[in-house]
Enzyme design. Sequence first.
Site, PDB file in Angstrom:
ATOM      1  N   HIS A 115     -26.339   6.191 -13.372  1.00 23.00           N
ATOM      2  CA  HIS A 115     -27.408   7.174 -13.156  1.00 23.00           C
ATOM      3  C   HIS A 115     -28.753   6.467 -13.220  1.00 23.00           C
ATOM      4  O   HIS A 115     -28.895   5.435 -13.877  1.00 23.00           O
ATOM      5  CB  HIS A 115     -27.344   8.297 -14.195  1.00 23.00           C
ATOM      6  N   HIS A 148     -32.732   7.010 -14.087  1.00 25.42           N
ATOM      7  CA  HIS A 148     -33.736   7.862 -14.731  1.00 25.42           C
ATOM      8  C   HIS A 148     -35.030   7.814 -13.915  1.00 25.42           C
ATOM      9  O   HIS A 148     -35.491   6.720 -13.546  1.00 25.42           O
ATOM     10  CB  HIS A 148     -34.086   7.334 -16.120  1.00 25.42           C
TER      11      HIS A 148
END
Length: 123
Positions: free
Chosen positions: A102, A104
């Site tokens: 992922h 950010h």
Amino acid sequence: MNKKEDCIFCKIALGEIPCDKVYEDDNFIVFNDIKPIAKGHCLVVPKKHYETLLDMPSTLGTEVIDLVKKQGLRLMKEQKAEGFNLVQNVFPAAGQIVMHVHFHVIPRKEGDGLRMFEKKDDK
Ligand code: 5GP
Ligand code: ZN
């Protein structure tokens, strides 16, 4: 869909557990971080399970960068941010807690006091 059992982000991507979703397409979902370090802090997440950036096909790179730019611009508008950080932790030693890759996107303002990485003294 290569889903990994007991992966929180796989469950979010499949709608099995709720999230504060801001965007979704065939390959990616973007949702707000449950513990934002700044208002609007969101996560750009491939729907397929890849443990780290090293496992994610580089062919998704253009899509990721486009999405990060789009989210950064959105945050600059919505949160009146003056900039943003893109943070990507690879492996727990680097701060990765959720083992589903992922990205950010963290809105920043001048003087917001956020310190991402403390530099050690040379001593
Ligand atoms: P990492 O340290 O792995 O790079 O970041 C994981 C991020 O995922 C953390 O910022 C954490 O707050 C966020 N997070 C963990 N579990 C959940 C969840 O169930 N929902 C949402 N929206 N964010 C989560
Ligand atoms: Zn997963």
